[in-house]
Design an enzyme around this catalytic site. Structure first.
Site, PDB file in Angstrom:
ATOM      1  N   ASN A 103       0.875  -1.176   0.000  1.00 30.44           N
ATOM      2  CA  ASN A 103       0.000   0.000   0.000  1.00 30.44           C
ATOM      3  C   ASN A 103       0.912   1.225   0.000  1.00 30.44           C
ATOM      4  O   ASN A 103       1.497   1.562   1.023  1.00 30.44           O
ATOM      5  CB  ASN A 103      -0.877  -0.052   1.259  1.00 30.44           C
ATOM      6  CG  ASN A 103      -1.717   1.196   1.431  1.00 30.44           C
ATOM      7  OD1 ASN A 103      -1.784   2.044   0.537  1.00 30.44           O
ATOM      8  ND2 ASN A 103      -2.360   1.312   2.591  1.00 30.44           N
ATOM      9  N   TRP A 104       1.036   1.863  -1.163  1.00 27.83           N
ATOM     10  CA  TRP A 104       1.958   2.992  -1.286  1.00 27.83           C
ATOM     11  C   TRP A 104       1.392   4.268  -0.677  1.00 27.83           C
ATOM     12  O   TRP A 104       2.091   5.282  -0.595  1.00 27.83           O
ATOM     13  CB  TRP A 104       2.329   3.211  -2.765  1.00 27.83           C
ATOM     14  CG  TRP A 104       3.150   2.099  -3.356  1.00 27.83           C
ATOM     15  CD1 TRP A 104       3.589   0.963  -2.706  1.00 27.83           C
ATOM     16  CD2 TRP A 104       3.646   2.003  -4.697  1.00 27.83           C
ATOM     17  NE1 TRP A 104       4.318   0.177  -3.568  1.00 27.83           N
ATOM     18  CE2 TRP A 104       4.377   0.790  -4.802  1.00 27.83           C
ATOM     19  CE3 TRP A 104       3.549   2.826  -5.827  1.00 27.83           C
ATOM     20  CZ2 TRP A 104       4.993   0.386  -5.983  1.00 27.83           C
ATOM     21  CZ3 TRP A 104       4.168   2.419  -7.002  1.00 27.83           C
ATOM     22  CH2 TRP A 104       4.877   1.210  -7.077  1.00 27.83           C
ATOM     23  N   LYS A 105       0.124   4.242  -0.299  1.00 29.51           N
ATOM     24  CA  LYS A 105      -0.533   5.417   0.310  1.00 29.51           C
ATOM     25  C   LYS A 105      -0.304   6.657  -0.558  1.00 29.51           C
ATOM     26  O   LYS A 105      -0.218   6.543  -1.787  1.00 29.51           O
ATOM     27  CB  LYS A 105      -0.061   5.612   1.759  1.00 29.51           C
ATOM     28  CG  LYS A 105      -0.212   4.319   2.567  1.00 29.51           C
ATOM     29  CD  LYS A 105      -0.041   4.489   4.052  1.00 29.51           C
ATOM     30  CE  LYS A 105      -0.207   3.135   4.734  1.00 29.51           C
ATOM     31  NZ  LYS A 105      -0.113   3.214   6.182  1.00 29.51           N
TER      32      LYS A 105
ATOM     33  N   HIS B 191      -9.522   0.894   4.698  1.00 30.85           N
ATOM     34  CA  HIS B 191      -8.249   1.052   5.410  1.00 30.85           C
ATOM     35  C   HIS B 191      -8.475   1.934   6.643  1.00 30.85           C
ATOM     36  O   HIS B 191      -9.285   2.856   6.617  1.00 30.85           O
ATOM     37  CB  HIS B 191      -7.195   1.679   4.484  1.00 30.85           C
ATOM     38  CG  HIS B 191      -5.830   1.660   5.099  1.00 30.85           C
ATOM     39  ND1 HIS B 191      -5.424   2.625   5.982  1.00 30.85           N
ATOM     40  CD2 HIS B 191      -4.813   0.769   5.001  1.00 30.85           C
ATOM     41  CE1 HIS B 191      -4.198   2.319   6.403  1.00 30.85           C
ATOM     42  NE2 HIS B 191      -3.806   1.210   5.813  1.00 30.85           N
TER      43      HIS B 191
ATOM     44  N   GLU C 282      -6.867   4.313   7.838  1.00 34.09           N
ATOM     45  CA  GLU C 282      -6.684   5.764   7.624  1.00 34.09           C
ATOM     46  C   GLU C 282      -7.946   6.369   7.031  1.00 34.09           C
ATOM     47  O   GLU C 282      -8.295   7.524   7.317  1.00 34.09           O
ATOM     48  CB  GLU C 282      -5.448   6.012   6.745  1.00 34.09           C
ATOM     49  CG  GLU C 282      -4.173   5.797   7.562  1.00 34.09           C
ATOM     50  CD  GLU C 282      -2.988   5.238   6.797  1.00 34.09           C
ATOM     51  OE1 GLU C 282      -2.958   5.326   5.568  1.00 34.09           O
ATOM     52  OE2 GLU C 282      -2.094   4.692   7.469  1.00 34.09           O
TER      53      GLU C 282
ATOM     54  N   GLU D   3      -5.346  -5.188  10.531  1.00 35.08           N
ATOM     55  CA  GLU D   3      -4.312  -4.181  10.767  1.00 35.08           C
ATOM     56  C   GLU D   3      -4.606  -3.438  12.068  1.00 35.08           C
ATOM     57  O   GLU D   3      -5.427  -2.513  12.083  1.00 35.08           O
ATOM     58  CB  GLU D   3      -4.295  -3.171   9.609  1.00 35.08           C
ATOM     59  CG  GLU D   3      -3.987  -3.796   8.267  1.00 35.08           C
ATOM     60  CD  GLU D   3      -3.437  -2.758   7.299  1.00 35.08           C
ATOM     61  OE1 GLU D   3      -2.330  -2.958   6.797  1.00 35.08           O
ATOM     62  OE2 GLU D   3      -4.111  -1.737   7.072  1.00 35.08           O
TER      63      GLU D   3
ATOM     64  N   GLY E   8       2.525   2.076  10.698  1.00 26.38           N
ATOM     65  CA  GLY E   8       3.466   3.183  10.526  1.00 26.38           C
ATOM     66  C   GLY E   8       4.173   3.586  11.804  1.00 26.38           C
ATOM     67  O   GLY E   8       4.801   4.630  11.873  1.00 26.38           O
TER      68      GLY E   8
ATOM     69  N   SER F 158       3.532  -2.359  10.248  1.00 26.40           N
ATOM     70  CA  SER F 158       4.985  -2.431  10.455  1.00 26.40           C
ATOM     71  C   SER F 158       5.589  -3.774  10.060  1.00 26.40           C
ATOM     72  O   SER F 158       6.538  -4.247  10.706  1.00 26.40           O
ATOM     73  CB  SER F 158       5.334  -2.062  11.905  1.00 26.40           C
ATOM     74  OG  SER F 158       4.931  -0.718  12.165  1.00 26.40           O
TER      75      SER F 158
ATOM     76  N   GLY G 173       2.838  -1.162   4.269  1.00 31.10           N
ATOM     77  CA  GLY G 173       2.894   0.257   3.935  1.00 31.10           C
ATOM     78  C   GLY G 173       4.326   0.690   3.687  1.00 31.10           C
ATOM     79  O   GLY G 173       4.883   0.516   2.608  1.00 31.10           O
ATOM     80  N   GLY G 174       4.961   1.252   4.718  1.00 34.40           N
ATOM     81  CA  GLY G 174       6.290   1.849   4.588  1.00 34.40           C
ATOM     82  C   GLY G 174       7.311   0.964   3.885  1.00 34.40           C
ATOM     83  O   GLY G 174       8.062   1.435   3.018  1.00 34.40           O
TER      84      GLY G 174
HETATM   85  P1  PGA Z   1       2.875   0.127   7.623  1.00 32.52           P
HETATM   86  O1  PGA Z   1       1.392   0.330   7.008  1.00 32.52           O
HETATM   87  O2  PGA Z   1       3.411  -1.159   7.028  1.00 32.52           O
HETATM   88  O3  PGA Z   1       3.635   1.329   7.222  1.00 32.52           O
HETATM   89  O4  PGA Z   1       2.700  -0.002   9.110  1.00 32.52           O
HETATM   90  C1  PGA Z   1       0.522  -0.753   6.807  1.00 32.52           C
HETATM   91  C2  PGA Z   1      -0.780  -0.273   6.218  1.00 32.52           C
HETATM   92  O5  PGA Z   1      -1.267   0.781   6.591  1.00 32.52           O
HETATM   93  O6  PGA Z   1      -1.385  -0.955   5.357  1.00 32.52           O
END
Ligand code: PGA
Length: 253
Positions: free
Chosen positions: A9-11, A95, A97, A167, A173, A213, A234-235
């Site tokens: 997920n590149w956000k 998600h 967020e 998640e 993050g 993470s 994500g990251g």
């Molecule tokens: P993260 O994000 O790996 O940076 O913790 C995961 C996500 O939000 O899908």
């Protein structure tokens, strides 16, 4: 046997040229990795760039959201038929967020899931508790409520197409990964909830990713858990080294 599934997920990150080069490197690096589904989810505006870079490879492309109506006066939104038309395979829906920053509800997530399925997109539906909810001992209740509200009205045939991503919000993050045991407990409970709503074969077949993470050095122990079938990253999906490291770690290479 559930086939492992790793999604990035590149956000709201990267430029067009970053996206092109990351997708090109990943597509090249995946040529030899079999036994695992792999997808990347760039921002809407870079979907076509990434689709072109991934064409002909094992790498699939997903969107990070969609709007539930097929077309019309919805300024700024993007529909499921538009994404399908472009050649997108997956859509991340619900998600945390979007739930927490943009106020998305379970009912809205459900309508997005229905729209995705109606256009042949494969939904990755996210659930997960906040730190406050975990500390209050409400994790399983929260996840179960999100499952019922976002997915529980689907027919068995529709549900068979879904991937779920557990998640925990406090692990996203933050570098604070859930322990394999903490994640497994929620995954296993969720599979029981799915069995009660549908049946044991549906529950045994659905893939449940862990997200929060995930890194190359923790993915193997997470994947070793019986009910963890992949990762939503994500990251660590933003460089070829770390994302390919996660894919290889997930399949034990
Ligand atoms: P993260 O994000 O790996 O940076 O913790 C995961 C996500 O939000 O899908």
């Amino acid at each position: 046997m559930r086939r492992p599934f790793i999604a990035g997920n590149w956000k709201m990150n990267l430029t067009q040229s970053d996206c092109r080069s990351l997708a090109t490197d990943l597509a090249a690096g995946l040529a030899t990795s079999e036994g695992c589904d792999v997808a990347i989810c760039p921002p809407f505006v870079y979907l076509e760039t990434v689709l072109n870079a991934a064409a002909g490879s094992a790498l699939k492309v997903g969107a990070q959201n969609l709007y539930p109506e097929p077309s019309g006066a919805f300024t700024g939104e993007v529909s499921a038929p538009m994404l399908a038309d472009l050649g997108v395979t997956y859509a991340i829906l619900g998600h945390s967020e979007r739930r927490h920053i943009l106020g998305e509800t379970d009912a809205q997530v459900y309508s997005k899931v229905k729209a995705a399925l109606g256009s042949g997109l494969l939904p990755i539906v996210c659930v997960g508790e906040t730190l406050e909810q975990r500390e209050a001992g409400r994790t399983n209740d929260v996840v179960s409520t999100q499952f019922h509200g976002s997915l529980g009205e689907l027919s068995e045939e529709e549900f068979a197409i879904i991937t779920i991503a557990y998640e925990p919000v406090w692990a996203i993050g933050t570098g604070k990964v859930a322990t394999p045991e903490q994640a497994e407990e929620v995954h296993s409970n969720l599979r029981n909830v799915i069995e009660s709503r549908y049946n044991s074969s549906v529950a045994a077949a659905v893939r449940i990713q862990y997200g929060g993470s995930v890194k190359p050095d923790n993915v193997t122990e997470l994947m070793a858990q019986e009910n963890i079938d992949g990762a939503l990253v994500g990251g660590a999906s933003l460089t070829p080294e770390s994302f390919l490291g996660i894919v290889h770690g997930a399949i034990g290479q």
